[in-house]
Design a protein around this motif. Structure first.
Motif, PDB file in Angstrom:
ATOM      1  N   ARG A  43     -30.076  -9.041 -22.316  1.00 14.72           N
ATOM      2  CA  ARG A  43     -30.484 -10.093 -21.371  1.00 14.72           C
ATOM      3  C   ARG A  43     -30.751 -11.410 -22.094  1.00 14.72           C
ATOM      4  N   GLY A  44     -31.324 -11.340 -23.277  1.00 17.78           N
ATOM      5  CA  GLY A  44     -31.567 -12.555 -24.055  1.00 17.78           C
ATOM      6  C   GLY A  44     -30.275 -13.260 -24.423  1.00 17.78           C
ATOM      7  N   LEU A  45     -29.269 -12.478 -24.837  1.00 13.08           N
ATOM      8  CA  LEU A  45     -27.956 -13.060 -25.138  1.00 13.08           C
ATOM      9  C   LEU A  45     -27.334 -13.689 -23.888  1.00 13.08           C
ATOM     10  N   ALA A  46     -27.472 -13.000 -22.757  1.00 16.48           N
ATOM     11  CA  ALA A  46     -26.930 -13.527 -21.508  1.00 16.48           C
ATOM     12  C   ALA A  46     -27.591 -14.861 -21.161  1.00 16.48           C
ATOM     13  N   GLU A  47     -28.905 -14.928 -21.277  1.00 17.46           N
ATOM     14  CA  GLU A  47     -29.620 -16.171 -20.968  1.00 17.46           C
ATOM     15  C   GLU A  47     -29.236 -17.283 -21.943  1.00 17.46           C
ATOM     16  N   PHE A  48     -29.084 -16.945 -23.212  1.00 23.30           N
ATOM     17  CA  PHE A  48     -28.701 -17.919 -24.229  1.00 23.30           C
ATOM     18  C   PHE A  48     -27.325 -18.506 -23.921  1.00 23.30           C
ATOM     19  N   ILE A  49     -26.356 -17.618 -23.664  1.00 24.97           N
ATOM     20  CA  ILE A  49     -24.993 -18.064 -23.377  1.00 24.97           C
ATOM     21  C   ILE A  49     -24.951 -18.844 -22.067  1.00 24.97           C
ATOM     22  N   ASP A  50     -25.713 -18.392 -21.064  1.00 23.20           N
ATOM     23  CA  ASP A  50     -25.764 -19.082 -19.782  1.00 23.20           C
ATOM     24  C   ASP A  50     -26.299 -20.505 -19.949  1.00 23.20           C
ATOM     25  N   THR A  51     -27.323 -20.655 -20.778  1.00 25.72           N
ATOM     26  CA  THR A  51     -27.887 -21.978 -21.035  1.00 25.72           C
ATOM     27  C   THR A  51     -26.875 -22.868 -21.750  1.00 25.72           C
ATOM     28  N   LEU A  52     -26.189 -22.305 -22.739  1.00 26.25           N
ATOM     29  CA  LEU A  52     -25.144 -23.068 -23.430  1.00 26.25           C
ATOM     30  C   LEU A  52     -24.038 -23.491 -22.466  1.00 26.25           C
ATOM     31  N   MET A  99     -12.217 -13.842 -10.996  1.00 25.68           N
ATOM     32  CA  MET A  99     -12.919 -12.639 -10.578  1.00 25.68           C
ATOM     33  C   MET A  99     -14.320 -12.999 -10.098  1.00 25.68           C
ATOM     34  N   ILE A 100     -14.698 -12.439  -8.979  1.00 18.76           N
ATOM     35  CA  ILE A 100     -16.088 -12.523  -8.542  1.00 18.76           C
ATOM     36  C   ILE A 100     -16.746 -11.264  -9.067  1.00 18.76           C
ATOM     37  N   GLN A 101     -17.811 -11.446  -9.814  1.00 18.56           N
ATOM     38  CA  GLN A 101     -18.424 -10.326 -10.505  1.00 18.56           C
ATOM     39  C   GLN A 101     -19.338  -9.532  -9.584  1.00 18.56           C
ATOM     40  N   PRO A 102     -18.998  -8.257  -9.291  1.00 16.27           N
ATOM     41  CA  PRO A 102     -19.907  -7.417  -8.523  1.00 16.27           C
ATOM     42  C   PRO A 102     -21.035  -6.921  -9.414  1.00 16.27           C
ATOM     43  N   ALA A 103     -22.048  -6.372  -8.787  1.00  9.47           N
ATOM     44  CA  ALA A 103     -23.143  -5.784  -9.560  1.00  9.47           C
ATOM     45  C   ALA A 103     -22.613  -4.585 -10.323  1.00  9.47           C
ATOM     46  N   ILE A 111     -18.805 -13.950 -19.011  1.00 12.62           N
ATOM     47  CA  ILE A 111     -19.377 -13.148 -20.101  1.00 12.62           C
ATOM     48  C   ILE A 111     -20.843 -12.852 -19.806  1.00 12.62           C
ATOM     49  N   VAL A 112     -21.557 -13.839 -19.311  1.00 13.11           N
ATOM     50  CA  VAL A 112     -22.966 -13.658 -18.944  1.00 13.11           C
ATOM     51  C   VAL A 112     -23.110 -12.556 -17.904  1.00 13.11           C
ATOM     52  N   ALA A 113     -22.248 -12.578 -16.892  1.00  6.53           N
ATOM     53  CA  ALA A 113     -22.299 -11.547 -15.852  1.00  6.53           C
ATOM     54  C   ALA A 113     -22.061 -10.159 -16.441  1.00  6.53           C
ATOM     55  N   GLU A 114     -21.122 -10.059 -17.376  1.00  9.79           N
ATOM     56  CA  GLU A 114     -20.862  -8.765 -18.021  1.00  9.79           C
ATOM     57  C   GLU A 114     -22.070  -8.305 -18.840  1.00  9.79           C
ATOM     58  N   LEU A 115     -22.712  -9.227 -19.534  1.00 11.03           N
ATOM     59  CA  LEU A 115     -23.898  -8.869 -20.313  1.00 11.03           C
ATOM     60  C   LEU A 115     -25.025  -8.378 -19.415  1.00 11.03           C
ATOM     61  N   TYR A 116     -25.218  -9.027 -18.273  1.00 11.12           N
ATOM     62  CA  TYR A 116     -26.234  -8.550 -17.329  1.00 11.12           C
ATOM     63  C   TYR A 116     -25.887  -7.163 -16.798  1.00 11.12           C
ATOM     64  N   ASP A 117     -24.599  -6.900 -16.579  1.00  8.83           N
ATOM     65  CA  ASP A 117     -24.177  -5.559 -16.161  1.00  8.83           C
ATOM     66  C   ASP A 117     -24.494  -4.525 -17.235  1.00  8.83           C
ATOM     67  N   VAL A 118     -24.219  -4.876 -18.485  1.00  8.27           N
ATOM     68  CA  VAL A 118     -24.510  -3.961 -19.592  1.00  8.27           C
ATOM     69  C   VAL A 118     -26.007  -3.672 -19.648  1.00  8.27           C
ATOM     70  N   ALA A 119     -26.822  -4.705 -19.526  1.00 13.89           N
ATOM     71  CA  ALA A 119     -28.280  -4.519 -19.551  1.00 13.89           C
ATOM     72  C   ALA A 119     -28.714  -3.599 -18.418  1.00 13.89           C
ATOM     73  N   TYR A 120     -28.159  -3.800 -17.247  1.00 15.73           N
ATOM     74  CA  TYR A 120     -28.504  -2.965 -16.094  1.00 15.73           C
ATOM     75  C   TYR A 120     -28.133  -1.500 -16.343  1.00 15.73           C
ATOM     76  N   LEU A 121     -26.933  -1.281 -16.870  1.00 20.10           N
ATOM     77  CA  LEU A 121     -26.498   0.089 -17.122  1.00 20.10           C
ATOM     78  C   LEU A 121     -27.343   0.776 -18.191  1.00 20.10           C
ATOM     79  N   ILE A 122     -27.691   0.045 -19.235  1.00 23.13           N
ATOM     80  CA  ILE A 122     -28.546   0.617 -20.282  1.00 23.13           C
ATOM     81  C   ILE A 122     -29.910   0.951 -19.706  1.00 23.13           C
TER      82      ILE A 122
END
Length: 129
Positions: A70-79, A111-115, A23-34
């Protein structure tokens, strides 16, 4: 009149930290696309975008969306880093609700998450729904 029975997806137990990491990887992808949209908007509007208060609010909103994602991704990653590896969760129902095929595959086990897909490549893709 026939009644269709709705079958629930098979139980698919996965380690919770691994699911959260995907989920974190997907959130980082969303941030990148935005984030990639903002320069495109500036190119389209030239200097008129910068001079318009409404346009500036939109650009600030885009920036805020990137920061929040990105904040949500970092939060979830930390959890995820604090959750014991043996904790599992059934992801079958949640995966059944994901309609985008690429996201479904990315959130599925193994799945290995691509960029994120570059905008130039994504621009040729079109899904009708």
């Amino acid at each position: 009149m026939s009644v269709m029975s709705v079958q629930s997806p098979a139980c698919l137990e996965e380690k919770l930290p691994e699911v959260l990491t995907r989920i974190v990887a997907e959130l980082y992808d969303v941030a990148y696309l935005i984030e990639r949209v903002e320069p495109q908007l500036l190119d389209l509007g030239t200097t008129s975008v910068i001079g318009s208060p409404d346009s500036m609010k939109v650009l600030q909103g885009i920036d805020l969306a990137v920061q929040k994602t990105r904040g949500l991704a970092e939060f979830i990653d930390t959890l995820a880093g604090t959750i014991p590896e043996h904790w599992t969760v059934d992801v079958s129902t949640a995966l059944a609700l994901v309609k985008l095929a690429d996201m479904h595959r990315a959130l599925s086990a193994g799945m290995i998450q691509p960029a994120a897909v570059p905008l130039a490549k994504a621009a040729g893709d079109l899904d009708f729904f």
